[in-house]
Write a protein that holds these residues in place. Structure first.
Motif, mmCIF file in Angstrom:
data_model
loop_
_atom_site.group_PDB
_atom_site.id
_atom_site.type_symbol
_atom_site.label_atom_id
_atom_site.label_comp_id
_atom_site.label_asym_id
_atom_site.label_seq_id
_atom_site.Cartn_x
_atom_site.Cartn_y
_atom_site.Cartn_z
ATOM 1 N N ASN A 109 15.725 -33.389 -8.516
ATOM 2 C CA ASN A 109 14.379 -33.764 -8.715
ATOM 3 C C ASN A 109 13.768 -34.908 -8.694
ATOM 4 O O ASN A 109 12.862 -35.441 -9.050
ATOM 5 C CB ASN A 109 13.974 -33.053 -10.134
ATOM 6 C CG ASN A 109 13.833 -31.517 -9.928
ATOM 7 O OD1 ASN A 109 12.710 -30.990 -9.918
ATOM 8 N ND2 ASN A 109 14.853 -30.848 -10.325
ATOM 9 N N GLU A 125 0.798 -36.883 -4.169
ATOM 10 C CA GLU A 125 1.372 -35.693 -4.027
ATOM 11 C C GLU A 125 1.681 -35.153 -5.731
ATOM 12 O O GLU A 125 1.287 -34.273 -6.193
ATOM 13 C CB GLU A 125 2.624 -35.757 -3.360
ATOM 14 C CG GLU A 125 2.517 -36.067 -2.227
ATOM 15 C CD GLU A 125 1.635 -34.774 -1.417
ATOM 16 O OE1 GLU A 125 1.898 -33.733 -1.468
ATOM 17 O OE2 GLU A 125 0.595 -35.743 -0.713
ATOM 18 N N ASN A 157 6.787 -32.531 -0.458
ATOM 19 C CA ASN A 157 7.569 -33.260 -1.373
ATOM 20 C C ASN A 157 8.447 -34.167 -0.572
ATOM 21 O O ASN A 157 8.054 -34.589 0.694
ATOM 22 C CB ASN A 157 8.742 -32.182 -1.836
ATOM 23 C CG ASN A 157 9.669 -31.383 -0.430
ATOM 24 O OD1 ASN A 157 9.431 -32.076 0.493
ATOM 25 N ND2 ASN A 157 10.243 -30.200 -0.797
#
Length: 235
Positions: A25, A165, A203
């Motif tokens: 992450n 993002e 991502n």
């Protein structure tokens, strides 16, 4: 407990599986991979301790930085302290779930979050919007100016698709939180969510996904969760 003792306890609680998940992450070494719920017994021993929180945050160890947020004293921290913490928050789990959460319990929360939202820096913007989500989900409606929140919703409508993002995620969550936790603007938040959702986010690996505040609002409404407020933000 001093810094060395806390670090030893955190290391003992580390799990390789969680470490890998945190790294996937965006976390980076050093870290142990501690489940946040496992930190509660340590917190009970220490309670709130800003000097120790500062020492832990300065280690750069993700788990220590997260625990620093748990034991921090939000109203002891100044705007400069929050800026310093924000500068060291190198990915969203620190910016949105440590710094923004800690800030949300401070008297200067809205003042600092407002500056971050217009900073032009992705993680700062994300933290600013996220702070409002934590605020709206825990504080009485009377602490907010309805016209200000309405303008923020309009800002989301005008800019979310071109936003960085992480900021997209936070703006999307802002629409959801206004709709579910600030009922005076429920209808406006739903109407704007209908115009902008779904929102495409990409991502770090270039993969695209769609997120939708509208879907989550509808799910919350179906569960009878409108008007939801947390008793506390931090664990």
């Amino acid at each position: 407990m001093d810094l060395e003792m806390v670090m030893q306890e955190l290391e003992a609680l580390g799990k390789e599986r969680l470490k890998k998940m945190y790294i996937s992450n965006g976390a980076r070494e050093p870290l142990f991979g501690v489940a946040t719920g496992e930190m509660k017994p340590i917190f009970k021993k220490i309670k709130y301790n800003q000097p120790l929180a500062e020492q832990l945050y300065a280690t750069g160890n993700y788990d220590a930085m997260y625990f620093a947020g748990i034991i921090a004293e939000p109203n002891v921290m100044t705007e400069a302290d929050y800026e310093r913490w924000m500068d060291a928050a190198y990915f969203y789990m620190l910016s949105d779930y440590v710094v923004a959460v800690t800030l949300s319990e401070a008297d200067i929360a809205q003042e600092v979050a407002d500056k971050w939202i217009v900073s032009g820096e992705d993680l700062k913007m994300s933290a600013g919007w996220s702070c409002y989500c934590w605020l709206l989900g825990s504080r009485p409606d009377s602490e907010f100016v309805e016209s200000k929140l309405a303008k923020m919703l309009e800002q989301v409508a005008a800019t979310i698709h071109e936003a960085p993002e992480r900021t997209k995620y936070a703006m999307n969550n802002f629409m959801y939180t206004v709709a579910t936790s600030y009922l005076p603007l429920h209808d406006k938040a739903v109407a704007i969510a209908k115009t902008v959702c779904p929102v495409e986010v990409i991502n770090d690996k270039g993969k695209s996904k769609l997120i939708s505040a509208l879907e989550n609002i509808q799910k919350a409404e179906a569960r009878g969760k409108l008007g939801f407020k947390r008793k506390q933000v931090r664990c």
